[in-house]
Design a protein around this motif. Sequence first.
Motif: not given
Length: 223
Positions: A104-109, A166-169, A195-202
């Motif tokens: 779900r996260q990867i597709l949403s990104a 939020d990873v998708f700009l 880019m700043w959303a990536i650490p949060t997603a992880i």
Amino acid sequence: MINYWPLLGIALVVVGFALRFNPLLVVAVSAIVTGLLGHMPFVKVLATLGHGFNENRYVSVIWIILPVVGLLERYGLQQRARTLIANMRGATTGRLLIVYLGFRQILSAFGLTTVAGHAQTVRPLVAPMAVAAAEKQHGELDEDTAERVKAITAATDNVGLFFGEDVFLAIASILLIQGSLASFGIQLTPFQLSMWAIPTAICAFVIHGTRLLLLDRQLGRRK
């Protein structure tokens, strides 16, 4: 002088959901009350609601998806999903939901937020598979435990979507954040925000994934 009365609409939403009224009715009534308290003419309120309904193309998509999902369930989609997970070695509720969370996260990104969801995947596929995995490991579940597994499955979908999109700009939430920060004099591009959303997603994946693994232990101890 600021008029705070329109905020009463938020309270109506909270109360309506708490009392488990029809969500569509609650939202519609809250929107009308908010508009009227904001001194909008009643006709304009209805026109605004109608315009939003007409402009939202997802409404048409939902009317197409729901009959398809219902037809698939009619012919045993949930039973097939339960059988599939029952035949998989090493499958547990936690592991299954961790895989779905990553999916779900990867597709949403990548902006594919509507590929999965509660109506399309959680209810007809993922929730039955999660319950089947729990029953395979721990025997038949009581009603409360089964409902808890279903709720956590739905929550997993929410976490994956919320922290992945939020990873998708080019998503509305990124533009909203950019506009809010700009009002405080902080200038950031959508790319920087994504880019700043990536650490949060992880972090979200690690934290919720840990909760899912703990769920397996909790299910094992329920007896």
